[in-house]
Design an enzyme around this catalytic site. Structure first.
Site, PDB file in Angstrom:
ATOM      1  N   SER A  63       0.734  -1.294   0.084  1.00 11.42           N
ATOM      2  CA  SER A  63       0.058  -0.007   0.058  1.00 11.42           C
ATOM      3  C   SER A  63       0.827   1.171   0.009  1.00 11.42           C
ATOM      4  O   SER A  63       0.372   2.372  -0.338  1.00 11.42           O
ATOM      5  CB  SER A  63      -1.099  -0.037   1.304  1.00 11.42           C
ATOM      6  N   LYS A  66       0.521   3.393  -2.853  1.00 11.79           N
ATOM      7  CA  LYS A  66      -0.992   4.211  -3.285  1.00 11.79           C
ATOM      8  C   LYS A  66      -0.326   5.787  -3.043  1.00 11.79           C
ATOM      9  O   LYS A  66      -1.064   6.677  -3.873  1.00 11.79           O
ATOM     10  CB  LYS A  66      -1.974   3.955  -2.218  1.00 11.79           C
ATOM     11  N   TYR A 190      -3.615  -2.698 -10.407  1.00  7.46           N
ATOM     12  CA  TYR A 190      -3.559  -2.213  -8.956  1.00  7.46           C
ATOM     13  C   TYR A 190      -2.558  -3.608  -8.169  1.00  7.46           C
ATOM     14  O   TYR A 190      -1.600  -2.954  -7.304  1.00  7.46           O
ATOM     15  CB  TYR A 190      -4.841  -2.368  -8.186  1.00  7.46           C
ATOM     16  N   TYR A 241      -3.815   3.457   7.588  1.00  6.13           N
ATOM     17  CA  TYR A 241      -4.963   2.550   7.992  1.00  6.13           C
ATOM     18  C   TYR A 241      -5.860   3.451   9.144  1.00  6.13           C
ATOM     19  O   TYR A 241      -5.678   4.576   9.252  1.00  6.13           O
ATOM     20  CB  TYR A 241      -4.948   1.229   8.060  1.00  6.13           C
ATOM     21  N   VAL A 259       1.331  -3.511   3.864  1.00 10.55           N
ATOM     22  CA  VAL A 259       1.242  -4.835   4.756  1.00 10.55           C
ATOM     23  C   VAL A 259       2.580  -5.665   4.502  1.00 10.55           C
ATOM     24  O   VAL A 259       2.604  -6.637   4.915  1.00 10.55           O
ATOM     25  CB  VAL A 259      -0.136  -5.543   4.450  1.00 10.55           C
TER      26      VAL A 259
END
Length: 305
Positions: A63, A66, A190, A241, A259
């Protein structure tokens, strides 16, 4: 600032936390990574890099990608805020792969750093470039100065084989008209973005434009200063998160976790850090990484507050 001395002290402080938590076993390829790894690197705004531990060992960025996809979309939008009509900027308060919030909010993800929001950003990047994953890889190669950066095919395949939740998120948003491209294409790009392998050194250097108020490594401008500020702001409020409040309280820096066990953090005007240790807490953030960044800001006195 003697960065090397600070990093050695940070690593010593974080050592008891290494191995705590659990690796991300819901992605089988990540479950094979040893939880006993730890590395940390810092790159100052002039490109000087320091590190200790496993700071040059590549790992799956997951992530963390992102933040870079959002930067590329904002850079390619030339001041057009259209992406913010399709994704919000508020903390989610729910797990990063939750479907519940989308139901209540008519297919508009709460922010770009939960999975649904990242799928929308990837969709937009795919429309803009025709190849979202390769565009990101080439950008990261250029910014890090490491042309050997590559996708991890095993991780990408593992995510695709176990990506039903992400596919559900994408189909749900498509039903509200919030995707421009076919769902299979969006989730494929993705997964490839998340599978990129980088080291702490690579990520610290590649994220330097966020510390330089939008300037790339070569001195050219990727983002206006106000756009870099906005990405940093969303990283602070949404980048770890649903532990963003705890992270702001303990560390006080914009950050994006993954993660795979990595966390990238930004000290605007000074430096960018990356820490990696695969053991995750219940919210998906590196246990040792959180401790290390907490200690870094304690020792330096640097935060945005």
């Amino acid at each position: 600032m003697d960065y090397q001395a600070v990093l050695e002290e940070v690593a010593a402080y974080a050592r008891p936390f290494v191995g705590r938590g659990h690796v991300a076993d819901y992605i089988p390829a990540l479950a094979e990574v040893s939880p006993d790894r730890f590395g940390i690197a810092v790159a100052d705004i002039n490109g000087e890099v320091y590190g200790t531990g496993d700071w040059q060992v590549p790992f799956s960025v997951q992530s963390i990608s992102k933040a870079f996809s959002l930067a590329l979309v904002m850079a390619g939008s030339h001041g057009d805020d259209d992406i913010w009509q399709r994704v919000g900027r508020e903390p989610s308060g729910t797990p990063f792969n939750s479907l519940v919030q989308l139901e209540w909010e008519n297919g508009i993800p709460r922010n770009p750093f939960i999975n649904a929001g990242a799928l929308v950003v990837t969709d937009r990047l795919l429309t803009m470039t025709g190849d979202a994953s390769t565009s990101m890889l080439e950008f990261l190669q250029a910014e890090s100065g490491n042309t050997e950066l590559a996708f991890d095919q095993a991780v990408a395949g593992s995510e695709a084989d176990h990506g039903d939740r992400n596919a559900a998120l994408a189909h749900f948003m498509a039903s509200f008209g919030n995707l421009e491209n076919p769902v299979p294409s969006v989730i494929e790009h993705y997964f490839w973005q998340c599978s990129i392998e980088m080291s702490c050194r690579d990520l610290a250097v590649a994220g330097g434009f966020l510390a330089r108020h939008g300037l790339r490594a070569d001195g050219s401008r990727l983002l206006e200063a106000r756009e870099a500020k906005r990405i940093n702001a969303v990283m602070l409020t949404c980048g770890t998160y649903d532990a963003a409040g705890e992270f702001a309280y303990r560390v006080g820096l914009p950050a994006k976790s993954g993660v795979g066990g990595g966390i990238v953090a930004v000290v605007p005007g000074r430096c960018t850090l990356c820490v990696w240790s695969p053991g995750l807490d219940a919210r998906g953030n590196s246990v040792a990484g959180m401790a290390a960044l907490d200690q870094f800001t304690t020792l330096t006195g640097w935060s945005i507050f």
